[in-house]
Design a protein around this motif. Sequence first.
Motif, PDB file in Angstrom:
ATOM      1  N   ILE A  62       8.840  13.472   3.547  1.00  0.00           N
ATOM      2  CA  ILE A  62       7.832  13.147   4.555  1.00  0.00           C
ATOM      3  C   ILE A  62       7.470  11.684   4.372  1.00  0.00           C
ATOM      4  N   ASP A  63       7.589  10.922   5.428  1.00  0.00           N
ATOM      5  CA  ASP A  63       7.274   9.488   5.402  1.00  0.00           C
ATOM      6  C   ASP A  63       5.840   9.309   5.893  1.00  0.00           C
ATOM      7  N   ALA A  64       4.951   8.905   4.986  1.00  0.00           N
ATOM      8  CA  ALA A  64       3.527   8.856   5.282  1.00  0.00           C
ATOM      9  C   ALA A  64       3.097   7.648   6.096  1.00  0.00           C
ATOM     10  N   ALA A  69     -11.389  12.500  -6.331  1.00  0.00           N
ATOM     11  CA  ALA A  69     -10.450  13.577  -6.015  1.00  0.00           C
ATOM     12  C   ALA A  69      -9.755  13.377  -4.681  1.00  0.00           C
ATOM     13  N   GLY A  70     -10.427  12.750  -3.715  1.00  0.00           N
ATOM     14  CA  GLY A  70      -9.882  12.627  -2.375  1.00  0.00           C
ATOM     15  C   GLY A  70      -9.153  11.335  -2.089  1.00  0.00           C
ATOM     16  N   VAL A  71      -8.874  10.513  -3.101  1.00  0.00           N
ATOM     17  CA  VAL A  71      -8.204   9.226  -2.891  1.00  0.00           C
ATOM     18  C   VAL A  71      -6.755   9.318  -3.344  1.00  0.00           C
ATOM     19  N   TYR A  72      -5.851   8.859  -2.476  1.00  0.00           N
ATOM     20  CA  TYR A  72      -4.412   8.904  -2.726  1.00  0.00           C
ATOM     21  C   TYR A  72      -3.790   7.539  -2.475  1.00  0.00           C
ATOM     22  N   ILE A  73      -2.578   7.375  -2.955  1.00  0.00           N
ATOM     23  CA  ILE A  73      -1.821   6.121  -2.805  1.00  0.00           C
ATOM     24  C   ILE A  73      -0.529   6.435  -2.056  1.00  0.00           C
ATOM     25  N   ASP A  74      -0.164   5.599  -1.072  1.00  0.00           N
ATOM     26  CA  ASP A  74       1.193   5.724  -0.524  1.00  0.00           C
ATOM     27  C   ASP A  74       1.960   4.441  -0.770  1.00  0.00           C
ATOM     28  N   THR A  75       3.274   4.585  -0.879  1.00  0.00           N
ATOM     29  CA  THR A  75       4.133   3.497  -1.356  1.00  0.00           C
ATOM     30  C   THR A  75       4.750   2.671  -0.246  1.00  0.00           C
ATOM     31  N   SER A  76       4.244   2.791   0.973  1.00  0.00           N
ATOM     32  CA  SER A  76       4.817   2.064   2.101  1.00  0.00           C
ATOM     33  C   SER A  76       4.849   0.566   1.838  1.00  0.00           C
ATOM     34  N   ALA A  77       5.867  -0.077   2.418  1.00  0.00           N
ATOM     35  CA  ALA A  77       6.095  -1.525   2.336  1.00  0.00           C
ATOM     36  C   ALA A  77       6.779  -1.944   1.039  1.00  0.00           C
ATOM     37  N   ARG A 121       1.121  12.428 -10.481  1.00  0.00           N
ATOM     38  CA  ARG A 121       2.165  13.059  -9.664  1.00  0.00           C
ATOM     39  C   ARG A 121       1.590  13.773  -8.443  1.00  0.00           C
ATOM     40  N   HIS A 122       0.337  14.174  -8.474  1.00  0.00           N
ATOM     41  CA  HIS A 122      -0.308  14.807  -7.323  1.00  0.00           C
ATOM     42  C   HIS A 122      -1.028  13.795  -6.430  1.00  0.00           C
ATOM     43  N   LYS A 123      -0.900  12.504  -6.739  1.00  0.00           N
ATOM     44  CA  LYS A 123      -1.710  11.475  -6.089  1.00  0.00           C
ATOM     45  C   LYS A 123      -0.918  10.444  -5.290  1.00  0.00           C
ATOM     46  N   VAL A 124       0.403  10.460  -5.369  1.00  0.00           N
ATOM     47  CA  VAL A 124       1.209   9.400  -4.766  1.00  0.00           C
ATOM     48  C   VAL A 124       2.132   9.992  -3.707  1.00  0.00           C
ATOM     49  N   LEU A 125       2.145   9.373  -2.526  1.00  0.00           N
ATOM     50  CA  LEU A 125       2.932   9.825  -1.384  1.00  0.00           C
ATOM     51  C   LEU A 125       3.966   8.767  -1.033  1.00  0.00           C
ATOM     52  N   PHE A 126       5.142   9.209  -0.633  1.00  0.00           N
ATOM     53  CA  PHE A 126       6.159   8.260  -0.166  1.00  0.00           C
ATOM     54  C   PHE A 126       5.828   7.751   1.230  1.00  0.00           C
ATOM     55  N   GLY A 127       6.020   6.457   1.435  1.00  0.00           N
ATOM     56  CA  GLY A 127       5.953   5.845   2.763  1.00  0.00           C
ATOM     57  C   GLY A 127       6.934   4.695   2.823  1.00  0.00           C
ATOM     58  N   SER A 128       7.446   4.406   4.007  1.00  0.00           N
ATOM     59  CA  SER A 128       8.450   3.337   4.131  1.00  0.00           C
ATOM     60  C   SER A 128       7.897   2.063   4.766  1.00  0.00           C
ATOM     61  N   ASN A 129       6.998   2.211   5.715  1.00  0.00           N
ATOM     62  CA  ASN A 129       6.547   1.122   6.598  1.00  0.00           C
ATOM     63  C   ASN A 129       7.649   0.708   7.580  1.00  0.00           C
ATOM     64  N   TYR A 130       8.532   1.646   7.937  1.00  0.00           N
ATOM     65  CA  TYR A 130       9.540   1.387   8.965  1.00  0.00           C
ATOM     66  C   TYR A 130       8.840   0.867  10.230  1.00  0.00           C
ATOM     67  N   PRO A 131       9.429  -0.116  10.943  1.00  0.00           N
ATOM     68  CA  PRO A 131      10.779  -0.657  10.813  1.00  0.00           C
ATOM     69  C   PRO A 131      10.924  -1.830   9.845  1.00  0.00           C
ATOM     70  N   PRO A 172      13.554   4.043   5.738  1.00  0.00           N
ATOM     71  CA  PRO A 172      13.362   5.030   4.666  1.00  0.00           C
ATOM     72  C   PRO A 172      14.519   5.067   3.675  1.00  0.00           C
ATOM     73  N   ALA A 173      15.744   4.959   4.168  1.00  0.00           N
ATOM     74  CA  ALA A 173      16.895   4.997   3.264  1.00  0.00           C
ATOM     75  C   ALA A 173      16.865   3.842   2.278  1.00  0.00           C
ATOM     76  N   ARG A 174      16.526   2.659   2.754  1.00  0.00           N
ATOM     77  CA  ARG A 174      16.448   1.510   1.845  1.00  0.00           C
ATOM     78  C   ARG A 174      15.286   1.661   0.880  1.00  0.00           C
ATOM     79  N   ALA A 175      14.164   2.178   1.366  1.00  0.00           N
ATOM     80  CA  ALA A 175      13.002   2.347   0.501  1.00  0.00           C
ATOM     81  C   ALA A 175      13.301   3.304  -0.647  1.00  0.00           C
ATOM     82  N   LEU A 176      14.172   4.286  -0.428  1.00  0.00           N
ATOM     83  CA  LEU A 176      14.457   5.315  -1.429  1.00  0.00           C
ATOM     84  C   LEU A 176      15.777   5.080  -2.172  1.00  0.00           C
ATOM     85  N   GLU A 177      16.408   3.940  -1.948  1.00  0.00           N
ATOM     86  CA  GLU A 177      17.770   3.721  -2.436  1.00  0.00           C
ATOM     87  C   GLU A 177      17.900   3.913  -3.951  1.00  0.00           C
TER      88      GLU A 177
END
Length: 270
Positions: free
Chosen positions: A4-6, A198-206, A225-235, A239-244
């Motif tokens: 899931i890309d956040a 408890a309600g604050v999370y981090i996403d890795t976009s960009a 591990r319960h606090k970080v979400l994947f994000g790409s910031n496409y375009p 996503p493929a490059r972000a996860l390479e």
Amino acid sequence: MPVIDAWLQHPTLRHANHEMFEPLRRWTGREAPIEAPPVEATLAELRAADVEIGLTTAWYGPQGPLISNDEVAGFVAQSGGRLRGVAGVDLTRPVEAVRELRRAVRELGFVALRVLPWLWQLPPTDRLYYPLYAACVDLGVPFCTQVGHTGPLRPSETGRPIPYIDQVALDFPELTIVCGHIGYPWTTEMIAVADKHAGVYIDTSAYTTRRYPAELVDYLRGRGRHKVLFGSNYPMITPARALEHLADLGLDEQARELFLAGNARRVFSL
């Protein structure tokens, strides 16, 4: 494993060609487009990285919408369920903004609100945000924002996790806050705030996985591990490059699943 890309955006020409993104185009080697890409182009990039759901965001700034909520709703309608909408609003019109957020969630089916503080040059503790925080709690949707320095040529101060995100989380303990773009160069501050609330999370976009700060990787492997979400910031980044180089992070199976999809599925009620 599904992803899931956040944080992504299917761009309009108003968004893609805006002068503030010139540094990003220079860094990525991308030319300014001459026509808006079809939704299928975004869906193809999602499929290439096994992205099951992408959260595509509206962009509202002081000069008006660069990507409107209705445009996002149109992209979502063409996506066959692969895109979900994230609302934007005019921060300077708080009553109208709350009404628009309610419409986006209740009528358009959007799953969150995103406001970029640097675009408004107003920190998240400004009083104009507060009616929206209360509305997010009432609607049961997260508030998404940007932390860290800005790539576009705008001041970065509004992206500090401390004091801004920390104070908002204290004032609205029921609010879920998803902080995009890691928070660099204040990554340690961002981790501290995510630990504290408890309600604050981090996403890795960009950021690509190779560019994650070491302290974030350690957090992702362990207590975060319960606090970080994947994000790409496409375009800006596919996503493929972000996860390479995902394998280089050394995540165990649980941490990998939570990071790629599980945390986002829970946080956004997908």
